[in-house]
Scaffold this motif. Structure first.
Motif, PDB file in Angstrom:
ATOM      1  N   ALA A  96     -54.690-113.176  16.483  1.00 52.03           N
ATOM      2  CA  ALA A  96     -53.469-112.669  15.851  1.00 52.03           C
ATOM      3  C   ALA A  96     -52.947-113.670  14.816  1.00 52.03           C
ATOM      4  O   ALA A  96     -52.550-113.289  13.708  1.00 52.03           O
ATOM      5  CB  ALA A  96     -52.410-112.386  16.908  1.00 52.03           C
ATOM      6  N   ALA A  97     -52.968-114.955  15.183  1.00 56.50           N
ATOM      7  CA  ALA A  97     -52.538-115.987  14.235  1.00 56.50           C
ATOM      8  C   ALA A  97     -53.471-116.025  13.028  1.00 56.50           C
ATOM      9  O   ALA A  97     -53.027-116.187  11.881  1.00 56.50           O
ATOM     10  CB  ALA A  97     -52.514-117.347  14.930  1.00 56.50           C
ATOM     11  N   ALA A  98     -54.764-115.852  13.283  1.00 53.36           N
ATOM     12  CA  ALA A  98     -55.743-115.834  12.188  1.00 53.36           C
ATOM     13  C   ALA A  98     -55.453-114.690  11.224  1.00 53.36           C
ATOM     14  O   ALA A  98     -55.570-114.833  10.000  1.00 53.36           O
ATOM     15  CB  ALA A  98     -57.155-115.701  12.756  1.00 53.36           C
ATOM     16  N   MET A  99     -55.069-113.536  11.757  1.00 49.74           N
ATOM     17  CA  MET A  99     -54.732-112.396  10.908  1.00 49.74           C
ATOM     18  C   MET A  99     -53.485-112.694  10.072  1.00 49.74           C
ATOM     19  O   MET A  99     -53.442-112.390   8.872  1.00 49.74           O
ATOM     20  CB  MET A  99     -54.503-111.155  11.772  1.00 49.74           C
ATOM     21  CG  MET A  99     -54.104-109.925  10.981  1.00 49.74           C
ATOM     22  SD  MET A  99     -53.858-108.484  12.035  1.00 49.74           S
ATOM     23  CE  MET A  99     -53.109-107.355  10.853  1.00 49.74           C
ATOM     24  N   ALA A 100     -52.462-113.288  10.699  1.00 50.90           N
ATOM     25  CA  ALA A 100     -51.236-113.642   9.978  1.00 50.90           C
ATOM     26  C   ALA A 100     -51.535-114.622   8.848  1.00 50.90           C
ATOM     27  O   ALA A 100     -50.978-114.519   7.746  1.00 50.90           O
ATOM     28  CB  ALA A 100     -50.215-114.234  10.946  1.00 50.90           C
ATOM     29  N   ILE A 101     -52.447-115.552   9.116  1.00 48.55           N
ATOM     30  CA  ILE A 101     -52.844-116.540   8.110  1.00 48.55           C
ATOM     31  C   ILE A 101     -53.551-115.856   6.946  1.00 48.55           C
ATOM     32  O   ILE A 101     -53.238-116.077   5.776  1.00 48.55           O
ATOM     33  CB  ILE A 101     -53.762-117.615   8.735  1.00 48.55           C
ATOM     34  CG1 ILE A 101     -52.982-118.449   9.747  1.00 48.55           C
ATOM     35  CG2 ILE A 101     -54.372-118.513   7.659  1.00 48.55           C
ATOM     36  CD1 ILE A 101     -53.862-119.120  10.786  1.00 48.55           C
ATOM     37  N   ALA A 102     -54.526-115.008   7.282  1.00 51.84           N
ATOM     38  CA  ALA A 102     -55.313-114.327   6.251  1.00 51.84           C
ATOM     39  C   ALA A 102     -54.437-113.448   5.362  1.00 51.84           C
ATOM     40  O   ALA A 102     -54.673-113.337   4.161  1.00 51.84           O
ATOM     41  CB  ALA A 102     -56.403-113.480   6.899  1.00 51.84           C
ATOM     42  N   LYS A 103     -53.422-112.841   5.961  1.00 48.66           N
ATOM     43  CA  LYS A 103     -52.529-111.952   5.210  1.00 48.66           C
ATOM     44  C   LYS A 103     -51.421-112.697   4.478  1.00 48.66           C
ATOM     45  O   LYS A 103     -50.696-112.111   3.675  1.00 48.66           O
ATOM     46  CB  LYS A 103     -51.912-110.919   6.164  1.00 48.66           C
ATOM     47  CG  LYS A 103     -52.890-109.855   6.653  1.00 48.66           C
ATOM     48  CD  LYS A 103     -53.347-108.967   5.510  1.00 48.66           C
ATOM     49  CE  LYS A 103     -54.181-107.805   5.966  1.00 48.66           C
ATOM     50  NZ  LYS A 103     -54.670-106.999   4.827  1.00 48.66           N
ATOM     51  N   GLY A 104     -51.262-113.989   4.768  1.00 46.80           N
ATOM     52  CA  GLY A 104     -50.210-114.763   4.105  1.00 46.80           C
ATOM     53  C   GLY A 104     -48.832-114.576   4.717  1.00 46.80           C
ATOM     54  O   GLY A 104     -47.820-114.895   4.090  1.00 46.80           O
ATOM     55  N   TRP A 105     -48.777-114.068   5.968  1.00 52.24           N
ATOM     56  CA  TRP A 105     -47.488-113.856   6.647  1.00 52.24           C
ATOM     57  C   TRP A 105     -47.088-115.157   7.349  1.00 52.24           C
ATOM     58  O   TRP A 105     -47.090-115.262   8.581  1.00 52.24           O
ATOM     59  CB  TRP A 105     -47.586-112.704   7.652  1.00 52.24           C
ATOM     60  CG  TRP A 105     -48.068-111.415   7.041  1.00 52.24           C
ATOM     61  CD1 TRP A 105     -48.001-111.044   5.731  1.00 52.24           C
ATOM     62  CD2 TRP A 105     -48.718-110.329   7.732  1.00 52.24           C
ATOM     63  NE1 TRP A 105     -48.555-109.785   5.547  1.00 52.24           N
ATOM     64  CE2 TRP A 105     -48.998-109.320   6.753  1.00 52.24           C
ATOM     65  CE3 TRP A 105     -49.069-110.098   9.056  1.00 52.24           C
ATOM     66  CZ2 TRP A 105     -49.640-108.122   7.077  1.00 52.24           C
ATOM     67  CZ3 TRP A 105     -49.693-108.906   9.376  1.00 52.24           C
ATOM     68  CH2 TRP A 105     -49.968-107.929   8.397  1.00 52.24           C
ATOM     69  N   LYS A 106     -46.723-116.156   6.572  1.00 51.93           N
ATOM     70  CA  LYS A 106     -46.542-117.514   7.083  1.00 51.93           C
ATOM     71  C   LYS A 106     -45.493-117.614   8.189  1.00 51.93           C
ATOM     72  O   LYS A 106     -45.661-118.369   9.142  1.00 51.93           O
ATOM     73  CB  LYS A 106     -46.152-118.451   5.920  1.00 51.93           C
ATOM     74  CG  LYS A 106     -47.256-118.681   4.910  1.00 51.93           C
ATOM     75  CD  LYS A 106     -46.833-119.660   3.836  1.00 51.93           C
ATOM     76  CE  LYS A 106     -45.825-119.022   2.903  1.00 51.93           C
ATOM     77  NZ  LYS A 106     -45.482-119.926   1.768  1.00 51.93           N
ATOM     78  N   ASN A 107     -44.403-116.861   8.057  1.00 46.73           N
ATOM     79  CA  ASN A 107     -43.322-116.978   9.038  1.00 46.73           C
ATOM     80  C   ASN A 107     -43.623-116.310  10.370  1.00 46.73           C
ATOM     81  O   ASN A 107     -42.841-116.405  11.306  1.00 46.73           O
ATOM     82  CB  ASN A 107     -42.029-116.384   8.452  1.00 46.73           C
ATOM     83  CG  ASN A 107     -41.486-117.227   7.317  1.00 46.73           C
ATOM     84  OD1 ASN A 107     -41.609-118.441   7.325  1.00 46.73           O
ATOM     85  ND2 ASN A 107     -40.910-116.578   6.319  1.00 46.73           N
TER      86      ASN A 107
END
Length: 408
Positions: free
Chosen positions: A366-377
């Motif tokens: 899930a964190a990897a997906m947030a990173i890939a999408k640029g959803w930093k917060n």
């Protein structure tokens, strides 16, 4: 040993393939509009699926274990160095409720799938316990339930293959949804809009290239980024191992003590917590380091490649096609419950997709997906909230497994 072109013990070649394909994925994403829309993460993952299913690389190797053991722990603090610290706690509280509802989706999906297939798949009571625990928590819970229910080895192996393939396919689906107009019209998506606005400032470039614009970075920045990340990982893992050793766990102790062990003995939660503490104590130090996000993201791309490797389609067709159906029903129900509840409770699309990902794949994917999408917060919050799944997963798996056993 698998009959593949590259052998499992050819470590340098396998490392090379993983790093080169991750680099190709990043290049394509930043060079071509079509690749930017697909995302480099999906290119990395699908490429790995193709390589492993065509017999080029093996589905199991010490190299892949090293990615999980060293690369992921390093990437997590690197990617948290520049997050908005105040927003982490606000978002964590918001995401906790939808995460628990998504977990209910996993339970409902497991029950439905069990009743549909209990007459067709042997040991489905045991497998149901394993998969419900895994699809609320992660691999740790899967292993714990496999041992608890003494599931036959061949069924464990077949279930792992089905799980790996399903997880890879679902990851592609989750990564694709934010770009689909159907979902964008029906759900709020502020994090997607924020990233697109940031990328849109760079005319003539793909969205990805605009987002990852060239920055000033020195040798000192690189050294401090990696050195600090290693230092935090060492402290966190040693502390987690120490706490895991002194806080008892198992069937002989109370729920509260097991909860404490799950919280304080989990190395990823301790790592995230210690990184947060360091950010709070030394904000100027972390603000002064450039390049940590870029280094961490490169490491995560290696992880994307490895996610796709074990998804062996021939093994599923040969050994247990119905197991793929079993896990697919669980995932589908989880997704429907998560999206429906998220819509009714006015959650953002990004939050819903990440908690579903955290349930099915665990907090790291899930964190990897947030990173890939640029959803930093959302990186920090999903790591915090997703780790809760490790704690409650075994209780859910045990309860369902024992209940299912009474019906066979």
């Amino acid at each position: 040993m698998e009959n593949t072109l590259i052998k499992a013990d050819d470590l340098i070649t396998l490392w090379g393939i993983i790093v080169v394909w991750a680099a190709v994925s990043i290049y394509l994403e930043q060079r071509f509009t079509w690749a930017s829309k697909i995302s480099g993460a999906i290119i990395a993952l699908v490429g790995a699926i193709i390589l492993s299913n065509t017999g080029v690389i093996p589905t199991d190797s010490p190299v892949y274990d090293a990615i999980w053991a060293f690369i992921i722990p390093l990437a997590i603090p690197l990617l948290l160095f520049h997050v908005n610290f105040k927003k982490i706690w606000q978002e964590s509280g918001r995401m906790l409720i939808i995460f628990l509802i998504s977990s209910i989706g996993t339970v409902a999906g497991t029950i439905i799938s069990f009743f549909l297939l209990k007459d067709h798949i042997p040991y489905l009571d045991k497998i149901g316990g394993m998969m419900s625990a895994s699809y609320v928590g992660g691999g740790v819970n899967f292993a714990a339930m496999a041992g608890k229910f003494e599931t036959p080895g061949e069924m464990v192996s077949s279930t792992i293959v089905a799980d790996n393939l399903m997880m890879a396919l679902y990851f592609v689906v989750l990564m694709t949804i934010p770009a689909m107009s159907f979902f964008r019209k029906r759900f709020k998506h502020p994090h997607v809009l924020e990233v697109e606005a940031e990328k849109g400032k760079n005319e003539g470039k793909t969205l990805a290239e605009g987002f990852w614009a060239r920055k000033e970075i020195s040798l000192k920045d690189m050294a401090l980024s990696v050195g600090t990340a290693f230092f935090l990982v060492i402290i966190a893992f040693k502390l987690a191992a120490f706490l895991d050793g002194i806080i008892p766990s198992g069937e002989d102790v109370s729920f509260f003590i097991n909860l404490l062990n799950g919280l304080f003995g989990d190395k990823y939660l301790i790592l995230t917590t210690i990184t947060f503490i360091a950010l709070a104590l030394f904000p100027r130090y972390f603000e002064s380091i450039n390049g940590s996000q870029e280094i961490g993201t490169l490491l995560i791309y290696l992880f994307f490649v490895v996610i796709g490797v074990p998804a062996s389609i021939p093994m599923i067709i040969q050994n247990a096609p119905l197991l793929l159906v079993f896990v697919a029903v669980i995932v589908l129900v989880n997704m429907l419950v998560s999206l429906t509840a998220g819509k009714l409770l006015k959650y953002n699309l990004e939050e819903i997709l990440l908690v579903s990902n955290a349930n099915i794949g665990g907090p790291t994917t899930a964190a990897a997906m947030a990173i890939a999408k640029g959803w930093k917060n959302l990186i920090g919050p999903i790591l915090v909230v997703g780790t809760l799944g490790y704690i409650i997963g075994n209780y859910i798996g045990t309860t369902l497994g024992l209940w299912f056993a009474t019906m066979l």
